[in-house]
Scaffold this motif. Structure first.
Motif, PDB file in Angstrom:
ATOM      1  N   SER A   1       0.180   7.404  -6.373  1.00  0.00           N
ATOM      2  CA  SER A   1      -0.045   7.482  -4.929  1.00  0.00           C
ATOM      3  C   SER A   1      -0.049   8.906  -4.405  1.00  0.00           C
ATOM      4  CB  SER A   1       1.017   6.657  -4.187  1.00  0.00           C
ATOM      5  OG  SER A   1       2.299   7.256  -4.296  1.00  0.00           O
TER       6      SER A   1
ATOM      7  N   ALA B   1       2.998   3.274  -9.910  1.00  0.00           N
ATOM      8  CA  ALA B   1       2.305   3.356  -8.615  1.00  0.00           C
ATOM      9  C   ALA B   1       2.735   4.559  -7.772  1.00  0.00           C
ATOM     10  CB  ALA B   1       2.486   2.063  -7.834  1.00  0.00           C
ATOM     11  N   PRO B   2       4.047   4.861  -7.648  1.00  0.00           N
ATOM     12  CA  PRO B   2       4.416   6.019  -6.827  1.00  0.00           C
ATOM     13  C   PRO B   2       3.830   7.329  -7.345  1.00  0.00           C
ATOM     14  CG  PRO B   2       6.312   4.602  -7.178  1.00  0.00           C
ATOM     15  CD  PRO B   2       5.227   4.107  -8.092  1.00  0.00           C
TER      16      PRO B   2
ATOM     17  N   ALA C   1       0.844  -1.203   0.000  1.00  0.00           N
ATOM     18  CA  ALA C   1       0.000   0.000   0.000  1.00  0.00           C
ATOM     19  C   ALA C   1       0.873   1.244   0.000  1.00  0.00           C
ATOM     20  CB  ALA C   1      -0.923  -0.002   1.207  1.00  0.00           C
ATOM     21  N   GLU C   2       0.455   2.246  -0.769  1.00  0.00           N
ATOM     22  CA  GLU C   2       1.163   3.524  -0.863  1.00  0.00           C
ATOM     23  C   GLU C   2       0.145   4.651  -0.925  1.00  0.00           C
ATOM     24  OE1 GLU C   2       4.557   2.879  -4.021  1.00  0.00           O
ATOM     25  OE2 GLU C   2       2.937   1.433  -4.347  1.00  0.00           O
ATOM     26  N   GLY C   3       0.539   5.823  -0.466  1.00  0.00           N
ATOM     27  CA  GLY C   3      -0.320   6.994  -0.555  1.00  0.00           C
ATOM     28  C   GLY C   3      -1.135   7.210   0.704  1.00  0.00           C
TER      29      GLY C   3
ATOM     30  N   HIS D   1      -3.887   9.056  -4.643  1.00  0.00           N
ATOM     31  CA  HIS D   1      -4.708   7.872  -4.389  1.00  0.00           C
ATOM     32  C   HIS D   1      -4.073   6.999  -3.309  1.00  0.00           C
ATOM     33  CE1 HIS D   1      -5.909   9.094  -8.469  1.00  0.00           C
ATOM     34  NE2 HIS D   1      -7.080   8.592  -8.150  1.00  0.00           N
ATOM     35  N   ARG D   2      -4.907   6.237  -2.654  1.00  0.00           N
ATOM     36  CA  ARG D   2      -4.434   5.185  -1.758  1.00  0.00           C
ATOM     37  C   ARG D   2      -4.232   3.949  -2.629  1.00  0.00           C
ATOM     38  NH1 ARG D   2      -8.107   2.334   2.991  1.00  0.00           N
ATOM     39  NH2 ARG D   2      -6.459   1.010   3.883  1.00  0.00           N
ATOM     40  N   VAL D   3      -3.023   3.750  -3.089  1.00  0.00           N
ATOM     41  CA  VAL D   3      -2.720   2.701  -4.063  1.00  0.00           C
ATOM     42  C   VAL D   3      -2.411   1.396  -3.329  1.00  0.00           C
ATOM     43  CG1 VAL D   3      -1.127   1.950  -5.869  1.00  0.00           C
ATOM     44  CG2 VAL D   3      -1.882   4.348  -5.772  1.00  0.00           C
TER      45      VAL D   3
ATOM     46  N   SER E   1      -3.943   7.335   3.458  1.00  0.00           N
ATOM     47  CA  SER E   1      -5.041   6.419   3.757  1.00  0.00           C
ATOM     48  C   SER E   1      -6.395   7.066   3.540  1.00  0.00           C
ATOM     49  CB  SER E   1      -4.924   5.921   5.201  1.00  0.00           C
ATOM     50  OG  SER E   1      -4.987   7.005   6.112  1.00  0.00           O
TER      51      SER E   1
END
Length: 372
Positions: free
Chosen positions: A40, A36-37, A10-12, A43-45, A14
């Motif tokens: 993020s 993804a980075p 999970a990234e970004g 977004h909560r990726v 919450s």
């Protein structure tokens, strides 16, 4: 990590809108390492691994698995993270999972992006044969052909090739079983969620006609073709994938303009558009995209909170014309005159009494105009 949940990262923030990213067969969530980075930031990726891939435990799938089984694991993961509705993007097998979710669980999806994938994967026999060979010989032989299957000549991502080499054979074969049984062509017309299709023009596994078939069947779908991409587009052409994903995830075109009208009022926006010239057009586009399509649509703060912040910033910098406009906007966003006065009183402490004095005068005029 709970044994019954998919391995994930999970990234970004919450509090940001959740976005789940699915991988291709034979790869891990490293497929999304470049994309993804960037996503993020807003977004909560949550990117997930197929069982037995990227070091994940293999036991969540068995021989005879279906795409529906994988989709069920994705929903269980979302539930464990407290995620009810989410955006979804997936590559190849991960894209098939997204299509299954859109048909069978449309209430869970905010948006869908299907990348280098298909509503069917060339019939069951090739996948049954691959599954049988993997069960006999393991997966090492697949690593030798990975670059040719996944990328254009001369390009490679060694980390992803290593994922193929180290995938658990039984879990890999079970995923082949899922692809062998997958065919949603007769259900595509039922998909109502906002859908983006991304095709790699040089993809030998799921060439553009596969994505066009989905785009033609799904109402209001959008199709983007990336000229330089083969099968693993997020790894080979991350900028192109990001350019397509960002506006899709932000919502329908014109959303920013709609929010601007809701906050500032039709009269102001109409006047601003009427005054637009070729000289100011790029600036107006900048405001529409960044202020209204990105900042004011971010659900992390309410519009009431954004109005209070905006009023304070305008007082601090002495922008009184904008302050009058945003006093009226604050009323539309639910602030009472008393609350606006409390915000301005706060500015007297942190921005200075003269600034607050001028702000009170401007706000009083704006409130009187609104009341009249």
């Amino acid at each position: 990590m709970t044994e019954n949940l998919l391995d994930h990262r999970a990234e970004g923030p919450s509090s940001a809108p959740p976005l789940l990213l699915g991988p291709s067969l034979g790869t891990s969530y490293a497929l999304w390492d470049t994309v993804a980075p960037e996503l993020s930031a807003r977004h909560r990726v949550v990117r997930w691994n197929l069982p037995g891939h990227g070091g994940a435990a293999p036991g969540l799938v068995r021989a005879g698995a279906t795409v529906g089984d994988l989709a069920g694991l994705v929903l269980a993961l979302a539930d464990s993270l407290g995620i009810e509705r989410f955006g979804y993007a997936g590559v190849s097998l991960g894209g098939a999972v997204g299509l299954h979710l859109a048909v069978h669980h449309p209430d869970r999806l905010e948006s869908l992006a299907v990348i280098c994938s298909s509503a069917h994967f060339g019939g069951s026999r090739p996948w049954q044969e691959r599954a049988a060979r993997v069960r006999r010989e393991g997966v090492a032989w697949l690593a030798g052909t990975a670059d040719a299957r996944w990328f254009t000549p001369g390009f490679s991502v060694p980390r992803l090739v290593e994922d193929q080499r180290t995938a658990d054979p039984e879990a890999y074969a079970a995923c082949c079983d899922a692809l062998a049984a997958f065919d949603l062509r007769d259900r595509l017309g039922e998909i109502a969620v906002r859908t983006l299709l991304i095709a790699g023009r040089r993809d030998p596994a799921t060439p553009p006609p596969h994505l066009r078939e989905i785009a033609d069947a799904v109402p209001a779908a959008t199709l983007v073709e990336l000229p330089g991409a083969a099968h693993l587009a997020p790894a080979q052409c991350p900028d192109g994938v990001l350019a397509a994903l960002r506006p899709h995830l932000d919502g329908p075109a014109g959303r920013g303009t709609a929010v601007r009208r809701e906050v500032l009022g039709d009269a102001h926006v109409d006047r601003a558009q009427a005054r637009q010239t070729p000289f100011t057009a790029r600036f107006q586009d900048f405001i529409a995209r960044y202020a209204w399509s990105e900042i004011w649509t971010d659900p992390t703060l309410t519009r009431r909170e954004r109005s209070m912040i905006t009023l304070t910033a305008l007082v601090a910098h002495g922008h009184h014309d904008e302050l009058a406009l945003h006093v009226k906007a604050a009323r539309r966003n639910g602030l009472t005159p008393e609350e606006i006065g409390a915000v301005l009183l706060q500015t007297a402490v942190y921005c200075g009494v003269p600034a607050a004095n001028a702000a009170f005068a401007t706000a009083q005029r704006a409130l009187a105009e609104e009341a009249g």
